[in-house]
Design an enzyme around this catalytic site. Sequence first.
Site, PDB file in Angstrom:
ATOM      1  N   GLU A  44       0.847  -1.196   0.000  1.00 50.41           N
ATOM      2  CA  GLU A  44       0.000   0.000   0.000  1.00 50.41           C
ATOM      3  C   GLU A  44       0.879   1.242   0.000  1.00 50.41           C
ATOM      4  OE1 GLU A  44      -3.768   1.935   2.504  1.00 50.41           O
ATOM      5  OE2 GLU A  44      -2.874   0.028   3.122  1.00 50.41           O
ATOM      6  N   ASN A 193     -12.709  -1.737  -0.144  1.00 48.94           N
ATOM      7  CA  ASN A 193     -11.780  -2.092   0.924  1.00 48.94           C
ATOM      8  C   ASN A 193     -12.327  -1.545   2.238  1.00 48.94           C
ATOM      9  OD1 ASN A 193      -8.969  -2.592   2.242  1.00 48.94           O
ATOM     10  ND2 ASN A 193      -9.394  -0.433   2.620  1.00 48.94           N
ATOM     11  N   GLU A 194     -12.457  -2.419   3.221  1.00 52.80           N
ATOM     12  CA  GLU A 194     -12.930  -2.001   4.545  1.00 52.80           C
ATOM     13  C   GLU A 194     -14.112  -1.034   4.420  1.00 52.80           C
ATOM     14  OE1 GLU A 194      -9.706  -0.756   7.066  1.00 52.80           O
ATOM     15  OE2 GLU A 194      -8.791  -2.738   7.043  1.00 52.80           O
ATOM     16  N   TYR A 262      -5.639  -8.015  12.482  1.00 56.69           N
ATOM     17  CA  TYR A 262      -4.276  -7.702  12.925  1.00 56.69           C
ATOM     18  C   TYR A 262      -4.084  -8.157  14.364  1.00 56.69           C
ATOM     19  CZ  TYR A 262      -3.614  -4.744   8.812  1.00 56.69           C
ATOM     20  OH  TYR A 262      -3.474  -4.291   7.522  1.00 56.69           O
ATOM     21  N   GLU A 316      -5.518  -8.815   4.612  1.00 52.95           N
ATOM     22  CA  GLU A 316      -4.666  -8.005   5.494  1.00 52.95           C
ATOM     23  C   GLU A 316      -4.498  -8.755   6.806  1.00 52.95           C
ATOM     24  OE1 GLU A 316      -5.467  -3.836   6.042  1.00 52.95           O
ATOM     25  OE2 GLU A 316      -6.227  -3.606   3.983  1.00 52.95           O
ATOM     26  N   GLN A 364       2.862  -5.239   5.838  1.00 55.77           N
ATOM     27  CA  GLN A 364       3.023  -4.876   4.429  1.00 55.77           C
ATOM     28  C   GLN A 364       4.316  -5.534   3.890  1.00 55.77           C
ATOM     29  OE1 GLN A 364       1.325  -2.405   2.402  1.00 55.77           O
ATOM     30  NE2 GLN A 364      -0.279  -2.122   3.897  1.00 55.77           N
TER      31      GLN A 364
END
Length: 513
Positions: A44, A193-194, A262, A316, A364
């Site tokens: 990203e 996205n999200e 996450y 992610e 990432q």
Amino acid sequence: MRKFVLTLVIGFWVGNSFAQNKVIINADSAKTQISKHIYGHFAEHIGGVIYDGIYVGEDNANIPNTAGVRNDVIQALKDLNIPNLRWPGGCFAETYHWKDAIGPKHERKLIENLTWGNYREDNSFGTHEFLNLCELLGAEPYLAVNMNTGSVQEAVEWVQYTNHADRTSYLTDLREKYGRSKPWNVKYWGIGNESWDCGGHMTVDYYINLYKRYATAMTTYFNTENLFRIAVGPGLPDYDWTEKIMKNIPARRFEGVSIHHYAVNWDHKSSSYAFTDEEYFTTMEKAWFMEEFVTTNSEVMDKYDPEKRVALIVDEWGGWYDTDPRGKGALYQQNTIRDAMIAGLTLNIFNNHADRVRMANLAQTVNALQSVILTEEEKMILTPTYHVMEMYKVHQDALLAPAQVTSEDFVLGDRKLQAVSVSASVNKSDEMHISLTNIDNKNNQKVEISLKGYTPKNVTGRILTSSKVQEHNTFENPSNIVPKSFNKTTFSGDNLIVNMPPNSVVVLKLNKQ
């Protein structure tokens, strides 16, 4: 003693042996392929991920590059057998307009990165640069469509620009004008996205209606264009969102559902390299939640898709800590043995759910979050996470050998976690690979493995570990933590005994020759 089944195998096995941890690996039930795409990555526009991390410009005389992309990064990613790369975001995708970043560099629109620090970018890394990089790496590109500030027409034209044969429209003429006549044939497309957060704070019902417009127009009504369209799933345990996606989007309009998770304590992220035992334990709790998150989303999907046609995409994942001010801007963090534990544990979870999880993207790739690579001008280091992914690449496209695990607990006060996680596979050469992670940072773990349907003659291994979970590689000492040969395995009758030190990742190779 905590019992935990890592795959869809019923029952546990408890033997009368001296080993603390017991594992049964059923090689005779190895049928499900572990998709190589589980080992994907994410790049990203954050801090130094793209500019300076991946792209340094064609005119950079100090850093060897190919069309502006760092040669050392190219080689490192090739050595990982990187299967796919997601771009341009993430939240950045929700303000990104692809037409601003095509054509001559000096004519491209300068933009401000509104999501990550308001940094000014010159758009010198755009569609051509990204897709050419993927081609160079032998990796499938995964494009994230701007569903927030973009339009259906913009998405449709991006598909035409990247995928349609030459001379079929003004867009393909434009592509040829800018140096590319043949299409790239991009297969993977994330539509939004999200969308429950930075992608527009939408309700699931609103998202579904908007998604159907995009998915239908991008492929035309009767022609799917061979696209793999990925709908936005939840980033929190909001399983009603997943259920409505599965129930209300027509089967012919989507091939995957994405989730994000996450290993982060949002109330207190902690330092990326100077953290306490309590902070470490909390991170491991968050990492282990991936098992519940994947399992429950899969159960919801099974209600509407028992044939498992739709893939669960974890596009992610990784550790998230306080930004290290010594690095390159937004979300730069150091990468320690703690991150190796997250990687080993998480990849074992994905492997063991290979029937439903068929793509994942570590966040990432370079210089932000749980990176596999860190750069500093002409220098580059490979992180502990890189080494875990390199060790685990042996599972790519192999057949999952289902594992049953009875594990000791990793204990802190009155809190407990499963200490040992395991996944195993058998490849086309009839080699078996077993990956084990011991997240306990204080205690050795002796693991007794019973092999069903596989009798090895030779066992070799590699290990990644260090005396402290805070240890990491630096630009001054880039080889502080690297995989080493592992020989602490013995046979007790027909069982394989593995002695694992604290905070370690071990990958064993077994063969019948």
